[in-house]
Enzyme design. Structure first.
Site, mmCIF file in Angstrom:
data_model
loop_
_atom_site.group_PDB
_atom_site.id
_atom_site.type_symbol
_atom_site.label_atom_id
_atom_site.label_comp_id
_atom_site.label_asym_id
_atom_site.label_seq_id
_atom_site.Cartn_x
_atom_site.Cartn_y
_atom_site.Cartn_z
ATOM 1 N N ASN A 62 -32.367 34.906 -109.808
ATOM 2 C CA ASN A 62 -33.468 35.273 -108.908
ATOM 3 C C ASN A 62 -34.240 34.079 -108.340
ATOM 4 O O ASN A 62 -34.789 34.174 -107.256
ATOM 5 C CB ASN A 62 -34.419 36.264 -109.586
ATOM 6 C CG ASN A 62 -34.981 35.748 -110.880
ATOM 7 O OD1 ASN A 62 -34.482 34.790 -111.465
ATOM 8 N ND2 ASN A 62 -36.042 36.387 -111.348
ATOM 9 N N GLU B 45 -36.292 32.379 -121.827
ATOM 10 C CA GLU B 45 -37.129 33.024 -120.808
ATOM 11 C C GLU B 45 -36.406 34.299 -120.401
ATOM 12 O O GLU B 45 -35.465 34.249 -119.615
ATOM 13 C CB GLU B 45 -37.289 32.101 -119.599
ATOM 14 C CG GLU B 45 -38.141 30.877 -119.854
ATOM 15 C CD GLU B 45 -39.619 31.195 -119.963
ATOM 16 O OE1 GLU B 45 -40.011 32.353 -119.731
ATOM 17 O OE2 GLU B 45 -40.383 30.288 -120.300
ATOM 18 N N CYS C 52 -38.999 38.393 -113.131
ATOM 19 C CA CYS C 52 -39.036 38.751 -114.557
ATOM 20 C C CYS C 52 -40.404 39.245 -115.002
ATOM 21 O O CYS C 52 -40.519 40.155 -115.814
ATOM 22 C CB CYS C 52 -38.642 37.537 -115.375
ATOM 23 S SG CYS C 52 -39.623 36.087 -114.962
ATOM 24 N N GLU D 42 -42.363 27.412 -120.759
ATOM 25 C CA GLU D 42 -42.034 26.447 -119.720
ATOM 26 C C GLU D 42 -43.323 26.010 -119.049
ATOM 27 O O GLU D 42 -44.373 26.628 -119.200
ATOM 28 C CB GLU D 42 -41.082 27.086 -118.696
ATOM 29 C CG GLU D 42 -39.727 27.370 -119.317
ATOM 30 C CD GLU D 42 -38.598 27.607 -118.316
ATOM 31 O OE1 GLU D 42 -38.751 28.514 -117.481
ATOM 32 O OE2 GLU D 42 -37.577 26.896 -118.395
HETATM 33 P P1 NAD Z 1 -28.082 37.423 -117.259
HETATM 34 O O1 NAD Z 1 -28.620 37.526 -118.621
HETATM 35 O O2 NAD Z 1 -27.026 38.349 -116.836
HETATM 36 O O3 NAD Z 1 -27.479 35.944 -117.018
HETATM 37 C C1 NAD Z 1 -28.266 34.799 -117.175
HETATM 38 C C2 NAD Z 1 -27.361 33.591 -117.311
HETATM 39 O O4 NAD Z 1 -26.707 33.618 -118.580
HETATM 40 C C3 NAD Z 1 -26.248 33.490 -116.271
HETATM 41 O O5 NAD Z 1 -26.132 32.147 -115.857
HETATM 42 C C4 NAD Z 1 -25.019 33.924 -117.055
HETATM 43 O O6 NAD Z 1 -23.815 33.377 -116.560
HETATM 44 C C5 NAD Z 1 -25.330 33.361 -118.423
HETATM 45 N N1 NAD Z 1 -24.635 33.999 -119.544
HETATM 46 C C6 NAD Z 1 -24.233 35.285 -119.661
HETATM 47 N N2 NAD Z 1 -23.668 35.491 -120.864
HETATM 48 C C7 NAD Z 1 -23.717 34.313 -121.528
HETATM 49 C C8 NAD Z 1 -23.289 33.881 -122.815
HETATM 50 N N3 NAD Z 1 -22.707 34.722 -123.678
HETATM 51 N N4 NAD Z 1 -23.507 32.602 -123.167
HETATM 52 C C9 NAD Z 1 -24.121 31.758 -122.330
HETATM 53 N N5 NAD Z 1 -24.526 32.093 -121.095
HETATM 54 C C10 NAD Z 1 -24.335 33.365 -120.698
HETATM 55 O O7 NAD Z 1 -29.353 37.484 -116.312
HETATM 56 P P2 NAD Z 1 -29.405 37.632 -114.725
HETATM 57 O O8 NAD Z 1 -28.932 38.998 -114.386
HETATM 58 O O9 NAD Z 1 -28.760 36.452 -114.089
HETATM 59 O O10 NAD Z 1 -30.972 37.506 -114.447
HETATM 60 C C11 NAD Z 1 -31.855 38.559 -114.520
HETATM 61 C C12 NAD Z 1 -32.579 38.550 -115.843
HETATM 62 O O11 NAD Z 1 -33.229 37.301 -116.032
HETATM 63 C C13 NAD Z 1 -33.677 39.599 -115.899
HETATM 64 O O12 NAD Z 1 -33.659 40.236 -117.156
HETATM 65 C C14 NAD Z 1 -34.954 38.787 -115.731
HETATM 66 O O13 NAD Z 1 -36.094 39.375 -116.269
HETATM 67 C C15 NAD Z 1 -34.584 37.513 -116.421
HETATM 68 N N6 NAD Z 1 -35.427 36.401 -115.956
HETATM 69 C C16 NAD Z 1 -36.383 35.894 -116.807
HETATM 70 C C17 NAD Z 1 -37.233 34.881 -116.372
HETATM 71 C C18 NAD Z 1 -38.305 34.318 -117.268
HETATM 72 O O14 NAD Z 1 -38.807 33.239 -116.973
HETATM 73 N N7 NAD Z 1 -38.678 34.969 -118.348
HETATM 74 C C19 NAD Z 1 -37.108 34.383 -115.077
HETATM 75 C C20 NAD Z 1 -36.132 34.915 -114.247
HETATM 76 C C21 NAD Z 1 -35.289 35.927 -114.695
#
Ligand code: NAD
Length: 485
Positions: A153, A250, A284, A459
């Site tokens: 995002n 995060e 998020c 962060e």
């Molecule tokens: P996601 O969890 O599907 O993927 C996040 C990242 O993790 C990607 O780069 C993915 O390739 C990687 N990944 C997936 N499986 C993995 C594994 N087993 N080992 C290592 N890496 C792995 O998330 P998304 O769909 O890309 O993003 C949306 C989510 O992110 C939402 O839940 C949102 O709330 C959260 N988010 C949180 C913050 C925050 O600061 N708290 C900020 C932005 C987004």
């Protein structure tokens, strides 16, 4: 449409690097559904190159004087600001977020992080602890090679938010962007090297979860910082834990936004709109459970629907556009699925509720449900789209208990004109980041992160230094050892 095909998929040791044996990752522009570029997922050779280069570079960088480290980061911040428009267009093409947003929220926020941590670098010191004749001093040391894994995002912002504190403390970084938005981090890597960062201190490798997994489990990696969903967070945290690595998590949220009946209602609606429709709801920290006092609920719903109708949805590259598509087809289906569940479980649609069918991309109408109850699926699960839930409440203690009744704890907000109530309420919210009479502002000066399942660590701000460095204590004896033997 500008050509956004990168010179190669990965950026390692100051150069673009390719290995076409890696699986193809299509980069789809969410506003058209068309492929605009392709990259390859990292092979084990690429991962090995990135790790070897990162380890070597970290030795040099950690020996670079802190004032010089800071200067490099601040130079990168200036370059990002100078190139803001170009980087914002790339962010828009990678994510589908409107240029109106990306021009002010992405590269600029990344530049703020680099400037802030660039300014801090030279002031990181240990302390002197007197012990009579003897004394202890502490040294603040970098952790080593850090891995950053991004969500889709905020690809530019996440790349910078992880790079800036890590590099400030003398670490090197391997960043793996989300496979959904692989383009922006490559530009940040280019800029950092141009700003004077030694080659290898910031490498970017592309890939799906398996590439992230390979990085997280490598014993040479000292720290893992993930921005992603809670399910991914659990896996990555467990894998990092097995190697006793430092972590920052995060993760997702389902944050409460509480609007009391003394609030300025138009201001509260502005807050609720920002908290649900910005970036098509793909934030998020969004306040997706909007608790509205029953005395103002009807007025709130009526005005919210009226104001939603004025949201301009369309071409994200047109600066007049307020809202673009969601990021991809999968996300579109997920969001539409939740809208159907909301209807089935008895929530009342007050606006939106449909895909925008006359557009090619993944557009969803700004959607709000009223009469949502705490047990409904749309009030419990993170949707990550422009779908807001309005829940009624009457009493302050009741709403606090309901707001906290979730596994998440990322954020929370309150709108009221009663200053004591505002502080009393946020003090009781189980959340890492709270807002009073506003929502979703995340300046680099303030810590940002989650409680409960929403995360570990913080962060931004000085707090991030603790997560990218560790203290060594040195005991100095000034008199001979007293030995009983
Ligand atoms: P996601 O969890 O599907 O993927 C996040 C990242 O993790 C990607 O780069 C993915 O390739 C990687 N990944 C997936 N499986 C993995 C594994 N087993 N080992 C290592 N890496 C792995 O998330 P998304 O769909 O890309 O993003 C949306 C989510 O992110 C939402 O839940 C949102 O709330 C959260 N988010 C949180 C913050 C925050 O600061 N708290 C900020 C932005 C987004």
């Amino acid at each position: 449409m500008p050509d956004v095909t990168p010179k190669a998929s990965h950026f390692i040791d100051g150069n673009y690097v390719e290995d076409t044996d890696g699986a193809v990752i299509e980069v789809v522009y969410p506003a058209t559904g068309k492929t605009i570029a392709q990259v390859h997922s990292a092979t084990s050779n690429i991962v090995e190159m990135a790790i070897a280069s990162g380890l070597k570079a970290q030795e040099i960088w950690s020996q670079t004087s802190p004032v010089e480290r800071g200067r490099v980061l601040r130079r990168a911040a200036d370059m990002i600001r100078e190139r803001n428009r170009e980087l914002s267009i790339l962010e828009t093409l990678d994510t589908g977020k409107p240029l109106q947003e990306t021009l002010v929220a992405d590269a600029t926020s990344g530049a703020d992080a680099l400037e802030y941590f660039g300014g801090l670098a030279a002031s990181l010191t240990g302390e002197y602890i007197p012990l009579g004749d003897d004394f202890v001093y502490t040294m603040r040391e970098p952790l080593g090679l850090c891995v950053g894994i991004g969500a889709w995002n905020y690809p530019t912002q996440i790349a910078c938010w992880k790079a800036a504190p890590a590099l400030c403390c003398g670490n090197s970084v391997i960043f793996k962007p989300s496979e959904v938005t692989p383009l922006c981090a490559l530009k940040i890597a280019e800029i950092l090297i141009e700003a004077g960062l030694p080659r290898g201190c910031y490498n970017v490798v592309q890939g799906y979860g398996d590439v992230g997994g390979a990085l997280v489990t490598d014993p040479r990696v000292a720290k893992v910082s993930l921005t992603g969903s809670v399910p991914t967070g659990r896996k990555v945290y467990a894998a990092a834990g097995a190697g006793v690595k430092h972590v920052t998590m995060e993760l997702g949220g389902k944050s409460p936004l509480i609007i009391f009946d003394d609030a300025d209602i138009e201001n509260a609606i502005s807050g609720a709109m920002l908290a649900n429709m910005y970036s098509s709801g793909q934030v998020c920290s969004n306040g997706t459970r909007v608790f509205v006092h029953k005395n103002i609920k009807d007025k709130f719903c009526e005005r919210f629907a009226e104001r939603s109708a004025a949201i301009r949805i369309g071409d994200p590259l047109d600066e007049e556009t307020h809202m673009g598509p969601v990021v991809n087809e999968e996300q579109l289906e997920k969001v539409l699925g939740y809208i159907e569940i909301g209807k089935k479980e008895g929530a009342r649609l007050i606006c939106g509720g449909n895909r925008i069918a006359d557009k090619d991309g993944f557009f969803v109408e700004p959607t709000a449900f009223a009469d949502v109850t705490d047990d409904m699926t749309i009030a419990r699960e993170e949707i990550f789209g422009p779908v807001m839930s309005i829940l009624d409440f009457e009493d302050e203690q009741e709403v606090i208990a309901r707001a906290n009744d979730t596994e998440f704890g990322l954020s929370g907000g309150v709108f009221t004109q009663d200053i004591t109530r505002a502080h009393r309420v946020v003090a009781q919210l189980h959340a890492g980041t709270c807002w009073i009479n506003t929502y979703n502002l995340a300046p680099v000066e303030a810590p940002f992160g989650g409680s409960k399942s929403s995360g570990v660590g913080r962060e931004n701000s000085k707090a991030a230094i603790e997560h990218y460095s560790e203290l060594k204590s040195v005991y100095v004896a000034m008199t001979p050892v007293e030995s009983a033997y």
